[in-house]
Design an enzyme around this catalytic site. Structure first.
Site, PDB file in Angstrom:
ATOM      1  N   GLU A 109       0.783  -1.236   0.000  1.00 40.70           N
ATOM      2  CA  GLU A 109       0.000   0.000   0.000  1.00 40.70           C
ATOM      3  C   GLU A 109       0.818   1.291   0.000  1.00 40.70           C
ATOM      4  O   GLU A 109       0.600   2.152   0.833  1.00 40.70           O
ATOM      5  CB  GLU A 109      -0.913   0.035   1.243  1.00 40.70           C
ATOM      6  CG  GLU A 109      -1.919  -1.068   1.270  1.00 40.70           C
ATOM      7  CD  GLU A 109      -2.760  -1.053   2.542  1.00 40.70           C
ATOM      8  OE1 GLU A 109      -3.974  -1.214   2.420  1.00 40.70           O
ATOM      9  OE2 GLU A 109      -2.199  -0.880   3.641  1.00 40.70           O
TER      10      GLU A 109
HETATM   11  C1  TNX Z   1      -4.544  -3.782   4.723  1.00 39.81           C
HETATM   12  S1  TNX Z   1      -2.819  -6.175   4.698  1.00 39.81           S
HETATM   13  C2  TNX Z   1      -3.269  -3.556   5.207  1.00 39.81           C
HETATM   14  C3  TNX Z   1      -3.108  -3.109   6.597  1.00 39.81           C
HETATM   15  C4  TNX Z   1      -4.431  -2.866   7.266  1.00 39.81           C
HETATM   16  C5  TNX Z   1      -5.387  -3.970   6.913  1.00 39.81           C
HETATM   17  C6  TNX Z   1      -6.686  -3.895   7.617  1.00 39.81           C
HETATM   18  C7  TNX Z   1      -1.816  -5.180   4.331  1.00 39.81           C
HETATM   19  C8  TNX Z   1      -0.616  -5.706   3.765  1.00 39.81           C
HETATM   20  N1  TNX Z   1      -2.117  -3.900   4.537  1.00 39.81           N
HETATM   21  O1  TNX Z   1      -2.303  -1.970   6.649  1.00 39.81           O
HETATM   22  O2  TNX Z   1      -4.224  -2.848   8.633  1.00 39.81           O
HETATM   23  O3  TNX Z   1      -5.611  -3.914   5.519  1.00 39.81           O
HETATM   24  O4  TNX Z   1      -7.450  -5.023   7.373  1.00 39.81           O
END
Ligand code: TNX
Length: 482
Positions: A293
């Site tokens: 992300e």
């Molecule tokens: C996605 S999973 C994210 C996290 C969040 C999560 C909440 C991932 C690699 N990144 O930063 O906490 O969703 O469900």
């Protein structure tokens, strides 16, 4: 004659006979071999089995002792496999390595939690399907300390999981004290989501947790998430920001806004320092670099930063794990890529596998245990949908994504993110019973798994959880005992 014993995860084979059971009594001893790993296992066995049977058992090394529960290392065999044989005169757990003995102990404990002191005569032969059976715990959004993490490790061991992945840093907090950068924990350890209390693990806490987990057959994989999710680092280390000013503390739950900068002179040394320190604390083979992300970065800069982090890890002699987004960059063969987001195009992930990456399956819609069980559930999020117990059970890791080479799948990992989870009860409410479901997906061969059968077996664990004061969600449609 099948005894009414409900094991989760389901073993490869279990044959109970009508012969007299072995009854654990005040004179039962635990017999282990002389190596440090076996001695530690003997202590663990006496502790767990004493607690569950109500008798104070002792561990001895003299195999001549009377009524006994024996743990024996036998050369050969698959890693983590074990056999458990019960006759009227005793119990024998055999395995090729201490991890296998630990799994045999978990089975023994699970039986006794249902029967009290009686072990039905019979034989279990058991081995895991996947080598990597993990749980990722986010201790950055809300902090969970050593005592709480030990409880988590116990729940993992109950279900024969073998990797504790710790998400140690994120925008809201930095949770591990590292010698090269003490300011990280000092300045960013105290914050958490919503202004809740933070905290961090000292090097000593971390090492003790690693040892606590190791006896139970569990390795720790630490994650420092880069190049995004780094606001806590930018708060503590201003040299990492383009204008050299410390970022403000962040206590919200947005994602994707913070980032490292590939061109800043401080960035690569920072990555090297951090992963060197983590490697020094970690006996396991893997370090996790995050990589998820990073929503506001050009692909070229992202690829440079992933390469910097991956090199920093490899130069310590460790192997690299990263979230699925790293598959969009060139990777060394053997890199473990962790699938999580079913919303994204999976083509790069499939291609990475074909090019030699190993795949760890954590699909948000199945294995994200911070997802709400259903609409209106008081804890959790739902960006990947609602994850009912059956959703976390009924899926097949090797065919979930079309075109995956099945032999590239190294395993399965559940994840629990803690934006909405503050307390241990919150955490276990989300974990149980779904962690048991994901653990069975990871341990038990696909053709032996059956939802209705699982629903009955998982219900039978409720008494054990209640006796230990572990809060769980009595998820539908299982008929939980009252
Ligand atoms: C996605 S999973 C994210 C996290 C969040 C999560 C909440 C991932 C690699 N990144 O930063 O906490 O969703 O469900």
């Amino acid at each position: 004659m099948p005894a009414p014993i409900a094991l989760v995860p389901l073993p490869r084979s279990a044959e109970w006979t009508a012969a007299a059971p072995f009854v654990v009594g005040a004179d039962t001893v635990v017999v282990v071999g002389p190596t440090p790993a076996e001695t530690a296992l003997g202590e663990l066995a006496t502790e767990l089995l004493s607690r569950v049977t109500g008798h104070r058992l002792r561990a001895v090394q003299d195999p001549g002792a009377g009524a006994a529960i024996r743990f024996r290392l036998v050369p050969g065999g698959r890693s983590e496999a074990y056999t458990l044989t019960v006759g009227a005169d005793g119990v024998l757990v055999e395995a090729g390595d201490p991890d296998g003995l630990a799994h045999g102990l978990s089975t023994l404990r699970q039986v006794l939690a249902q029967t009290g002191t009686e072990l039905p005569a019979g034989r279990i032969e058991d081995a895991p399907r996947f080598a990597w059976r993990g749980l990722s715990v986010d201790i950055a959004r809300h902090f969970f300390g050593p005592a709480e993490l030990r409880r988590v490790v116990e729940l993992m061991a109950d279900h024969k999981l073998n990797v504790l992945h710790l998400h140690l840093s994120d925008d809201q907090g930095w949770r591990i004290d590292l010698p090269s950068h003490p300011e990280l924990a000092e300045l960013s350890g105290a914050s958490a989501v919503d202004g809740d209390p933070g905290g961090f693990l000292t090097g000593g806490d971390y090492r003790e947790l690693v040892a606590f987990a190791a006896v139970r057959g569990i390795r720790v994989v630490p994650e420092v998430d880069v190049p995004g999710h780094v606001n806590a680092a930018l708060h503590a280390v201003p040299e990492l920001t383009p204008d050299g000013t410390a970022a403000d503390v962040y206590t919200g739950i947005e994602v994707g806004f913070s980032k490292l900068a590939a061109d800043l002179p401080a960035t690569e040394p920072f990555l090297r320092d951090v992963f060197r320190d983590l490697a020094a604390l970690t006996p396991g083979e893997y370090l996790h670099i995050g990589g998820d992300e990073v929503l506001t970065m050009e692909p070229a800069e992202y690829a440079r930063l992933i390469d910097m982090a991956a090199r920093a890890v490899r130069d310590t002699g460790k192997k690299v794990v990263g979230w699925q987004e790293i598959a969009t960059t060139p990777l060394e063969p053997g890199t473990v890529v962790q699938f999580w987001d079913p919303r994204e195009d999976v083509t790069p992930f499939v291609e990475a596998a074909r090019a030699g990456a190993q795949l760890l399956m954590s699909p948000g819609s199945k294995a994200y245990l911070d997802m709400q069980y259903h609409e209106g559930f008081p804890l959790g999020l739902h960006w990947a949908g609602y994850v009912a117990l059956r959703d976390s059970y009924d899926w097949e890791p090797t065919t979930l994504i079309e075109g995956l080479p099945a032999d590239a799948v190294i395993g399965v990992e559940a994840a629990v993110w803690t934006e909405t989870l503050r307390t241990m009860d919150d955490l276990t409410t989300m974990l149980l019973p779904r962690l048991a479901a994901v653990a069975e997906v990871a341990w038990t061969d696909g053709d032996r798994r059956d939802w209705d059968d699982f629903a009955g077996r998982v219900a039978a664990q409720a008494g054990d959880w209640r006796a230990r004061g572990i809060v769980f969600h009595p998820a539908e449609p299982v008929e939980w005992p009252r």
